[in-house]
Every structure is written in structure tokens, then in C-alpha cells.
Scaffold this active site. Structure first.
Site, PDB file in Angstrom:
ATOM      1  CD1 TRP A  71      -2.489  -1.578  -0.067  1.00 11.27           C
ATOM      2  CD2 TRP A  71      -3.098  -1.220   2.060  1.00 11.27           C
ATOM      3  NE1 TRP A  71      -3.638  -2.294   0.172  1.00 11.27           N
ATOM      4  CE2 TRP A  71      -4.031  -2.093   1.471  1.00 11.27           C
ATOM      5  CE3 TRP A  71      -3.263  -0.864   3.394  1.00 11.27           C
ATOM      6  CZ2 TRP A  71      -5.123  -2.602   2.164  1.00 11.27           C
ATOM      7  CZ3 TRP A  71      -4.347  -1.370   4.087  1.00 11.27           C
ATOM      8  CH2 TRP A  71      -5.261  -2.230   3.483  1.00 11.27           C
ATOM      9  CD  GLU A  97       7.849   3.295  -4.594  1.00 14.46           C
ATOM     10  OE1 GLU A  97       7.353   3.108  -3.478  1.00 14.46           O
ATOM     11  OE2 GLU A  97       7.202   3.177  -5.662  1.00 14.46           O
ATOM     12  N   GLY A 104       4.638   1.516 -11.043  1.00 13.64           N
ATOM     13  CA  GLY A 104       3.795   2.710 -11.013  1.00 13.64           C
ATOM     14  C   GLY A 104       3.724   3.462 -12.332  1.00 13.64           C
ATOM     15  CB  SER A 123       2.236  -1.632 -14.230  1.00 12.43           C
ATOM     16  OG  SER A 123       2.855  -0.400 -13.920  1.00 12.43           O
ATOM     17  N   GLY A 134       1.332  -2.778  -6.275  1.00  8.86           N
ATOM     18  CA  GLY A 134       1.262  -1.460  -5.649  1.00  8.86           C
ATOM     19  C   GLY A 134      -0.078  -0.819  -5.936  1.00  8.86           C
ATOM     20  N   GLY A 135      -0.124   0.052  -6.937  1.00  4.09           N
ATOM     21  CA  GLY A 135      -1.306   0.863  -7.226  1.00  4.09           C
ATOM     22  C   GLY A 135      -2.620   0.088  -7.248  1.00  4.09           C
TER      23      GLY A 135
HETATM   24  C1  PEP Z   1       5.399  -1.862  -6.211  1.00  2.00           C
HETATM   25  O1  PEP Z   1       5.454  -0.759  -5.690  1.00  2.00           O
HETATM   26  O2  PEP Z   1       5.996  -2.818  -5.688  1.00  2.00           O
HETATM   27  C2  PEP Z   1       4.640  -2.026  -7.438  1.00  2.00           C
HETATM   28  C3  PEP Z   1       4.744  -3.148  -8.095  1.00  2.00           C
HETATM   29  O3  PEP Z   1       3.843  -0.958  -7.800  1.00  2.00           O
HETATM   30  P1  PEP Z   1       2.808  -0.923  -9.027  1.00  2.00           P
HETATM   31  O4  PEP Z   1       2.003  -2.186  -8.980  1.00  2.00           O
HETATM   32  O5  PEP Z   1       1.992   0.302  -8.777  1.00  2.00           O
HETATM   33  O6  PEP Z   1       3.625  -0.831 -10.277  1.00  2.00           O
END
Ligand code: PEP
Length: 255
Positions: A11, A98, A174, A214, A235-236
Site C-alpha cells: 500500500w 523506492e 507505477g 503495474s 502497488g497501485g
Molecule cells: C510496487 O510498488 O511494488 C509495485 C509493483 O507498484 P505498481 O504495482 O503500482 O507498479
């Protein structure tokens, strides 16, 4: 070798107490009984207790987004593995890109965090992956191997016996861009091969490897069909309970 599929929701720095209540009831309703695989939600630290309580009657696990390399000490702003254990965390993400790019974490600090998770009885989810320039230069597998080797140098050859690796190409996080299922498979196979070389064939064949970058309900099935991909780090899309429930259903279907 049959490995249990795993979906991990990251999250990041999102959420509020009222939102979490709504998320859990919506997600549990949309998902129905969890029949295959395993799901772990990783909220910001401050929401661990609330989320743990809300998920008590479910099979959904709770994890954290990072852990410090020491058990306690003068490390302002950090949280240790024994602390996470008190909140019934089972897993912890380490080395997310990150953390590496925005907060100065290095292969060495990530290795110390990974080892602390293992000592504390948590399953570390080690994130590895190349950035866009490294992919263009053709050094993706070299980069990922270096990230794995740094952990083994610190934690020893059996480091991955109770760990998960998440292959997350930095350029796909992301951004809405995803690695093709073929590219994801190629790198995940290289990860397994490296763990076989430095650990053992048994450790490598038992170890779960996730793809992250993603992932959505519209691309999970194709990615999960690949032999060395055992789940996803999300993530998102994990902030939408309906979407996360679809991903969990679809990833189990592709078992
Ligand atoms: C992540 O932050 O580990 C990630 C995979 O983000 P997203 O799914 O948004 O690309």
C-alpha cells in the site's frame, strides 16, 4: 514442484483508518473464501494493529513494508523485526526500489534488513530489478544476480530457504508499463538459477518468485502462466479492493 501462489499488496504511503475498515469489508466480500494461494497486505506501520484486528477471522496475512537491520537501538524512524512480530506480521518487504532510489538504501543495508527479518522469524520479500538504462544496456540479469549475491554474502548460502524474491523492473513500477510475460519469465528463471548455484537445487525449487510492476486484473493471468512466476507484488492496483480481489481470483485460477 508445486509452489503455493502468493499475492502481496504494497500500500506504500496510502491509507487512513476509516478507509481501511471499508477496504477490508469490501475486499473480503468481493474475494469470497480464500481457497488457493496466499494473500498478504502490507500497510504503513501505523495501521498494522488495525489491519491485523480487521483480518482476524480471515486467512489474509499482514506484512510490513520495511524492517531495520538491528533488533533495537538509536535508529530514529525505524522499526525492528521483533516489533513487527508483536503485530503478527508474517512477511516484510525489503529492498523495494523506492527505498533504494529515494531513501539511499544499498545492497549492503538491504542485506542487513533481510537477515534481521529472518532472525526475527519473518519471511523477507526481497525486491530486485533493473532500471530502464540497465535494461537498455543488456545488464538486467547481471544486476539482479548482484542484488541476490549481496544478500547471500551477508546472510549465507541458505538465505533464500525461507524467503521470497520479487522481480520488479524499476521502469515498470507505477508507470503502467509491464514487462512482457516472456521477459518476466526469463528474469525469474535467472533468479531461480542463481539461487540454485549459490544455495541448493532444493532451496531454488521451493522458493517463490513474484513479479511486480503495474500488475492488474487484466494482465495477471498471462504473467502467472509462466513457469517461474509464483505470484505478484502489487502497488497501485492493490488500493482498489474490487481490483485486488479480481487479481487474487485470477492468479489462483492460473495455478
Ligand atoms: C510496487 O510498488 O511494488 C509495485 C509493483 O507498484 P505498481 O504495482 O503500482 O507498479
Amino acid at each position: 514442484m508445486k509452489r503455493k501462489p502468493l499475492v502481496v499488496a504494497n500500500w506504500k504511503m496510502h491509507g487512513q483508518q476509516a478507509w481501511i475498515e471499508g477496504f477490508v469489508s469490501e475486499f473480503v466480500r468481493a474475494q469470497g473464501p480464500l481457497q488457493h494461494g496466499e494473500v498478504v497486505l502490507c500497510p504503513p506501520f501505523v495501521f498494522l494493529a488495525q489491519l491485523q484486528a480487521a483480518l482476524k477471522k480471515t486467512l489474509i496475512g499482514v506484512g510490513a513494508q520495511n524492517v531495520h537491520g538491528a533488533e533495537q537501538g538509536p535508529f530514529t524512524g525505524e522499526v525492528s523485526a521483533p516489533m513487527l512480530k508483536e503485530f503478527d506480521c508474517t512477511h516484510v518487504i525489503v529492498g523495494h526500489s523506492e527505498r533504494r532510489t529515494l531513501f539511499g538504501e544499498t545492497d549492503a543495508t538491504v542485506a542487513a534488513r533481510f537477515a534481521a527479518a529472518l532472525r526475527g522469524g519473518l519471511v523477507p520479500i526481497l525486491c530486485v530489478g533493473e532500471n530502464a538504462a540497465e535494461r537498455q544496456s543488456g545488464i538486467t540479469e547481471q544486476k539482479v544476480r548482484e542484488q541476490l549475491d549481496a544478500v547471500v554474502d551477508f546472510a549465507g548460502p541458505a538465505a533464500f530457504a525461507n524467503a521470497v524474491v520479487a522481480y520488479e523492473p524499476v521502469w515498470a513500477i507505477g508507470t503502467g508499463k509491464t514487462a512482457t510475460p516472456e521477459d518476466a519469465q526469463e528474469v525469474c528463471a535467472a533468479i531461480r538459477e542463481e539461487v540454485e548455484n549459490i544455495g541448493s537445487p532444493e532451496i531454488a525449487s521451493n522458493m517463490r518468485i513474484l513479479y511486480g510492476g503495474s500488475v492488474k486484473s487484466s494482465n495477471i493471468v498471462e504473467i502467472m502462466k509462466k513457469a517461474d512466476v509464483d505470484g505478484a507484488l502489487i502497488g497501485g492496483a492493490s488500493l482498489d479492493p474490487e481490483e485486488l480481489a479480481k487479481i487474487v481470483k485470477f492468479h489462483a485460477v492460473s495455478e
